[in-house]
Design a protein around this motif. Structure first.
Motif, PDB file in Angstrom:
ATOM      1  N   ASN A  37      -3.866   4.455  -1.976  1.00 29.99           N
ATOM      2  CA  ASN A  37      -2.810   3.640  -1.340  1.00 29.99           C
ATOM      3  C   ASN A  37      -2.733   2.225  -1.920  1.00 29.99           C
ATOM      4  O   ASN A  37      -2.487   1.268  -1.198  1.00 29.99           O
ATOM      5  CB  ASN A  37      -3.042   3.561   0.180  1.00 29.99           C
ATOM      6  CG  ASN A  37      -2.840   4.897   0.862  1.00 29.99           C
ATOM      7  OD1 ASN A  37      -2.052   5.729   0.416  1.00 29.99           O
ATOM      8  ND2 ASN A  37      -3.576   5.133   1.934  1.00 29.99           N
ATOM      9  N   LEU A  55       2.816   2.322   2.330  1.00 30.40           N
ATOM     10  CA  LEU A  55       3.115   2.812   3.677  1.00 30.40           C
ATOM     11  C   LEU A  55       3.589   1.690   4.600  1.00 30.40           C
ATOM     12  O   LEU A  55       4.572   1.838   5.307  1.00 30.40           O
ATOM     13  CB  LEU A  55       1.868   3.485   4.280  1.00 30.40           C
ATOM     14  CG  LEU A  55       1.322   4.704   3.521  1.00 30.40           C
ATOM     15  CD1 LEU A  55       0.005   5.155   4.137  1.00 30.40           C
ATOM     16  CD2 LEU A  55       2.325   5.843   3.527  1.00 30.40           C
ATOM     17  N   ASN A  79       0.808  -1.220   0.000  1.00 32.47           N
ATOM     18  CA  ASN A  79       0.000   0.000   0.000  1.00 32.47           C
ATOM     19  C   ASN A  79       0.841   1.271   0.000  1.00 32.47           C
ATOM     20  O   ASN A  79       0.310   2.373   0.062  1.00 32.47           O
ATOM     21  CB  ASN A  79      -0.952   0.018   1.197  1.00 32.47           C
ATOM     22  CG  ASN A  79      -0.226   0.038   2.533  1.00 32.47           C
ATOM     23  OD1 ASN A  79       0.999   0.187   2.604  1.00 32.47           O
ATOM     24  ND2 ASN A  79      -0.976  -0.136   3.615  1.00 32.47           N
TER      25      ASN A  79
END
Length: 290
Positions: free
Chosen positions: A256, A40, A38
């Motif tokens: 994301n 992150l 994603n």
């Protein structure tokens, strides 16, 4: 006798930099396109070709691909026709033609972000200079919501893109035109050839290398277009101007879905590579025949 070790020593800095900024990111991008990362979380799963299978079934991807193809065709055709015509007009030695060459090249030296903001204000349906000019000359019925109407938004962005880059194509065509020996035109005049026949049998065949360069630059730049569309419409209204690069950005950074966005980037890479190879083979063959 040259020493291979010395050659490798001089090549190594360039090779390291090239690997760090080109090779390694390309390999890692392909790997991330096979994951559900994603962007992150440091932990992600390897999912194989799932992103690519989803991409094929994603209607939004096909809409973005259609928009990108339309944008590329319009820009490539219109920009090269306009640039070649302008190059023939400024192919001279007077101070006016020299001034016009610089004048037409200035937009290509400006930031695409700045150009996008400026033209967004010009296209504004309320206080934009384009609609105000149409109203002042009695053409109020021609006023439009240029960026808010799906019928006009793509054409508006295409026009802005051509306005920015036509000058660069002009310079390349001008270099090709000035490389043509003037003796050929003098001989054609003696033989009674008119302007059209001179262009058809002398100018067009002999600017084939410039034609090849401009077509490739136009197609590659159009297929990866992002900045001008992002500033002016962000892909809207709806999906009217959403290109593959805009969709990639939205998937990767808005939603994301970095793995899915990277898969779109890989597909873009292979589409551009395939089109470039086909175009290069076709245009190179034309150069040889010319």
């Amino acid at each position: 006798m040259k020493k291979p070790g010395l050659q490798l020593m001089f090549m190594m800095p360039a090779f390291i930099i090239f690997s760090m900024f080109i090779v390694i990111p390309m390999i890692s991008s392909f790997y991330f396109s096979l994951t559900d990362w994603n962007g992150l979380n440091p932990h992600f799963n390897f999912i194989g070709l799932k992103n690519y299978r989803n991409l094929i079934r994603d209607t939004e991807v096909w809409i973005a691909l259609k928009n990108t193809v339309i944008f590329a065709l319009l820009v490539t055709i219109l920009q090269n026709v306009l640039s070649l015509g302008l190059a023939m007009l400024v192919d001279g030695t007077g101070w006016i033609t020299r001034f016009l060459r610089v004048f037409y090249l200035i937009p290509a030296l400006l930031s695409a972000l700045a150009i996008g903001f400026i033209w967004s204000y010009m296209y504004n349906p309320v206080f934009g200079v384009i609609n105000l000019a149409l109203e002042n000359i009695g053409l109020s019925s021609w006023t439009q919501d240029w960026l808010g109407d799906p019928k006009w938004s793509m054409l508006s962005v295409v026009f802005t893109n051509i306005w920015q880059w036509a000058g660069l194509s002009l310079v390349i065509y001008l270099a090709g035109l000035q490389a043509i020996p003037s003796d050929l035109y003098e001989a054609a005049d003696i033989d009674g050839a008119n302007r059209w026949h001179q262009f058809k049998h002398i100018t067009f065949p002999l600017i084939a290398p410039a034609f090849t360069v401009n077509i490739l630059i136009s197609i590659i730049g159009s297929f990866k277009v992002f900045d001008i569309i992002f500033v002016m419409t962000k892909g809207g209204p709806g999906t009217a101007t959403e290109s593959l690069a805009i969709l990639l950005y939205k998937k990767a950074f808005n939603y994301n879905e970095m793995g899915y966005g990277t898969a779109i980037a890989i597909v873009m890479f292979f589409i551009i590579l395939l089109i470039s190879v086909i175009q290069l083979r076709f245009l190179r063959r034309r150069e040889i025949e010319a």
